[in-house]
Scaffold this motif. Structure first.
Motif, PDB file in Angstrom:
ATOM      1  N   UNK A 239       0.819  -1.213   0.000  1.00  0.00           N
ATOM      2  CA  UNK A 239       0.000   0.000   0.000  1.00  0.00           C
ATOM      3  C   UNK A 239       0.850   1.261   0.000  1.00  0.00           C
ATOM      4  N   UNK A 240       2.082   1.144   0.475  1.00  0.00           N
ATOM      5  CA  UNK A 240       2.972   2.301   0.488  1.00  0.00           C
ATOM      6  C   UNK A 240       3.417   2.684  -0.913  1.00  0.00           C
ATOM      7  N   UNK A 241       3.473   1.693  -1.803  1.00  0.00           N
ATOM      8  CA  UNK A 241       3.809   1.972  -3.198  1.00  0.00           C
ATOM      9  C   UNK A 241       5.225   1.582  -3.564  1.00  0.00           C
ATOM     10  N   UNK A 242       5.394   1.166  -4.804  1.00  0.00           N
ATOM     11  CA  UNK A 242       6.710   0.827  -5.330  1.00  0.00           C
ATOM     12  C   UNK A 242       7.064  -0.639  -5.286  1.00  0.00           C
ATOM     13  N   UNK A 243       6.244  -1.464  -4.608  1.00  0.00           N
ATOM     14  CA  UNK A 243       6.532  -2.890  -4.523  1.00  0.00           C
ATOM     15  C   UNK A 243       6.155  -3.566  -5.837  1.00  0.00           C
ATOM     16  N   UNK A 244       7.101  -4.301  -6.397  1.00  0.00           N
ATOM     17  CA  UNK A 244       6.858  -5.006  -7.663  1.00  0.00           C
ATOM     18  C   UNK A 244       6.613  -6.507  -7.451  1.00  0.00           C
ATOM     19  N   UNK A 245       7.173  -7.062  -6.383  1.00  0.00           N
ATOM     20  CA  UNK A 245       7.030  -8.502  -6.155  1.00  0.00           C
ATOM     21  C   UNK A 245       7.409  -8.838  -4.720  1.00  0.00           C
ATOM     22  N   UNK A 246       6.890  -9.964  -4.250  1.00  0.00           N
ATOM     23  CA  UNK A 246       7.224 -10.504  -2.936  1.00  0.00           C
ATOM     24  C   UNK A 246       7.504 -11.989  -3.086  1.00  0.00           C
ATOM     25  N   UNK A 247       8.471 -12.486  -2.335  1.00  0.00           N
ATOM     26  CA  UNK A 247       8.779 -13.916  -2.351  1.00  0.00           C
ATOM     27  C   UNK A 247       8.889 -14.426  -0.919  1.00  0.00           C
ATOM     28  N   UNK A 248       8.083 -15.433  -0.602  1.00  0.00           N
ATOM     29  CA  UNK A 248       8.137 -16.098   0.696  1.00  0.00           C
ATOM     30  C   UNK A 248       9.279 -17.118   0.623  1.00  0.00           C
ATOM     31  N   UNK A 249      10.268 -16.975   1.484  1.00  0.00           N
ATOM     32  CA  UNK A 249      11.463 -17.816   1.397  1.00  0.00           C
ATOM     33  C   UNK A 249      11.256 -19.066   2.253  1.00  0.00           C
ATOM     34  N   UNK A 250      10.803 -20.114   1.583  1.00  0.00           N
ATOM     35  CA  UNK A 250      10.481 -21.375   2.253  1.00  0.00           C
ATOM     36  C   UNK A 250      11.420 -22.462   1.731  1.00  0.00           C
ATOM     37  N   UNK A 251      10.918 -23.685   1.533  1.00  0.00           N
ATOM     38  CA  UNK A 251      11.744 -24.752   1.002  1.00  0.00           C
ATOM     39  C   UNK A 251      12.350 -24.361  -0.342  1.00  0.00           C
ATOM     40  N   UNK A 252      13.642 -24.536  -0.464  1.00  0.00           N
ATOM     41  CA  UNK A 252      14.350 -24.080  -1.662  1.00  0.00           C
ATOM     42  C   UNK A 252      15.119 -22.798  -1.438  1.00  0.00           C
ATOM     43  N   UNK A 253      14.834 -22.130  -0.300  1.00  0.00           N
ATOM     44  CA  UNK A 253      15.583 -20.934   0.069  1.00  0.00           C
ATOM     45  C   UNK A 253      15.473 -19.815  -0.954  1.00  0.00           C
ATOM     46  N   UNK A 254      16.403 -18.878  -0.864  1.00  0.00           N
ATOM     47  CA  UNK A 254      16.447 -17.780  -1.820  1.00  0.00           C
ATOM     48  C   UNK A 254      16.692 -18.299  -3.236  1.00  0.00           C
ATOM     49  N   UNK A 255      17.497 -19.347  -3.350  1.00  0.00           N
ATOM     50  CA  UNK A 255      17.901 -19.861  -4.657  1.00  0.00           C
ATOM     51  C   UNK A 255      16.720 -20.316  -5.501  1.00  0.00           C
ATOM     52  N   UNK A 256      15.744 -20.970  -4.879  1.00  0.00           N
ATOM     53  CA  UNK A 256      14.623 -21.520  -5.625  1.00  0.00           C
ATOM     54  C   UNK A 256      13.385 -20.632  -5.619  1.00  0.00           C
ATOM     55  N   UNK A 257      13.249 -19.781  -4.600  1.00  0.00           N
ATOM     56  CA  UNK A 257      12.012 -19.002  -4.492  1.00  0.00           C
ATOM     57  C   UNK A 257      12.059 -17.670  -5.232  1.00  0.00           C
ATOM     58  N   UNK A 258      13.205 -17.020  -5.282  1.00  0.00           N
ATOM     59  CA  UNK A 258      13.271 -15.753  -6.015  1.00  0.00           C
ATOM     60  C   UNK A 258      12.969 -15.906  -7.506  1.00  0.00           C
ATOM     61  N   UNK A 259      13.456 -16.949  -8.186  1.00  0.00           N
ATOM     62  CA  UNK A 259      13.133 -17.074  -9.606  1.00  0.00           C
ATOM     63  C   UNK A 259      11.637 -17.178  -9.908  1.00  0.00           C
ATOM     64  N   UNK A 260      10.836 -17.555  -8.923  1.00  0.00           N
ATOM     65  CA  UNK A 260       9.391 -17.689  -9.143  1.00  0.00           C
ATOM     66  C   UNK A 260       8.730 -16.347  -9.420  1.00  0.00           C
ATOM     67  N   UNK A 261       9.382 -15.252  -9.058  1.00  0.00           N
ATOM     68  CA  UNK A 261       8.767 -13.936  -9.252  1.00  0.00           C
ATOM     69  C   UNK A 261       9.475 -13.119 -10.328  1.00  0.00           C
TER      70      UNK A 261
END
Length: 347
Positions: A239-261
């Protein structure tokens, strides 16, 4: 033919205990009521009014998840009061990554023999997670299944539904040069516990032993720290503005979850020195001789939610989140390429 008619209770299923549980948990569910809640527990289905929740042209978003083998620790220690928070967090944190506000939650609790006190602890934890997410606990299912589960074993699954106004789905507009903010995790959250339990076993530790990374707490107390519920800061950031994407860092860590967005042609460059890797992860890495690569694709390593934000908004948004009590770091940026690359060293 038997002399006395066989009963369901003699087969191992106590319907009265199930009814007692429903009555026991009604106050916990009631405290999660929010605009849109229409009925209490006990019906064949649960109702929710989207118009009363304030939506004009809503798109529904659904998520389901569990707690994984973290449950094994809760079962073996009898510490059941917070795994319900984990269950809710694993679902609602996924919803907000789509840009949706979580609205309601249902749980599925299956066990071999229903212990009303134990089940009530678990479901009261679910209600606490729902309260943290401003998400109504409007229904669920308790299944007593002798022969499927033994001793005090049980399993949990959660189902959450959220909504957003049409046209506001995330990710949206991720581009090269965007910055990546990271919100701190509270620990292992609910992922990687098959490896964590193996490390604990190899170290010869018991659940009641002092945690090697925090002597003031037991191993079980530390490992059962609940998953953070990121709904409030995530929605505030959107709501503050400027956010393009969010990634919940679960199984797979940053390595697997960031590419999803990430859209085609873009990758993420992460500075491993951009945040503080929590002590439990440092212990796990040292104890198991685990490589940085393996850590980053197995655990959250201290980052529970990644926020991709327009570069010109990143500083202000980070300050806003920190002012609200969040631990927030700048951990990387969006670059041309593919997947996730890393620079620097953990600190």
């Amino acid at each position: 033919m038997t002399k006395n008619g066989l009963t369901y209770a003699e087969a191992g299923v106590d319907i009265d205990a199930g009814n007692d549980l429903v009555e026991r948990i009604k106050p916990a569910a009631k405290r999660t009521d929010r605009p849109g809640t229409m009925a209490g527990l006990g019906g064949f289905g649960a109702l929710f009014d989207l118009k009363a929740a304030g939506y004009d042209d809503p798109v529904l978003v659904a998520a389901t998840d569990g707690v994984g083998t973290k449950l094994r620790i809760a079962i073996e220690t009898g510490k059941l009061d917070e795994v319900g928070i984990d269950l809710v967090a694993m679902c609602v944190n996924d919803l907000v990554c789509q840009g949706a506000e979580p609205l309601f939650f249902l749980d599925y609790f299956a066990t071999g023999k229903l212990d009303v006190d134990a089940a009530a602890q678990i479901i009261e934890g679910i209600a606490e997670g729902c309260a943290q997410a401003n998400c109504a606990l409007i229904g669920g299912e308790t299944a007593e299944m002798p022969g499927m589960y033994t001793g005090g074993d049980f399993d949990l699954a959660g189902f959450s539904v959220g909504a957003m106004e049409r046209g506001r789905a995330l990710p949206d507009g991720v581009q090269e040069g965007d910055e990546i903010l990271g919100l701190a995790s509270s620990g292992f959250h609910s992922n990687g516990f098959s490896l964590v339990r193996k490390l604990i076993d190899l170290a010869g530790l018991g659940w009641d032993d002092p945690a090697p990374w925090l002597a003031e707490a037991t191993v079980a107390e530390e490992l059962l720290t609940p998953t953070e519920v990121y709904v409030e800061p995530a929605l505030r950031a959107i709501r503050s503005g400027g956010v393009r994407a969010l990634a919940h860092i679960t199984g797979g860590g940053l390595t697997e979850n960031l590419p999803r967005i990430l859209p085609e042609g873009l990758g993420a460059e992460i500075d491993k020195g951009g945040w503080y890797m929590l002590d439990p992860f440092k212990w796990a890495q040292k104890s198991g001789g685990i490589s940085d690569e393996e850590m980053l694709k197995t655990f959250n390593c201290g980052i529970g939610l990644a926020i991709v934000v327009a570069a010109e908004r990143a500083g202000d948004l980070q300050a806003e989140l920190q002012d609200r009590g969040e631990t927030c770091w700048t951990i990387g940026k969006i670059v041309a390429g593919k997947g996730v690359s890393y620079t620097g060293d953990f600190r």
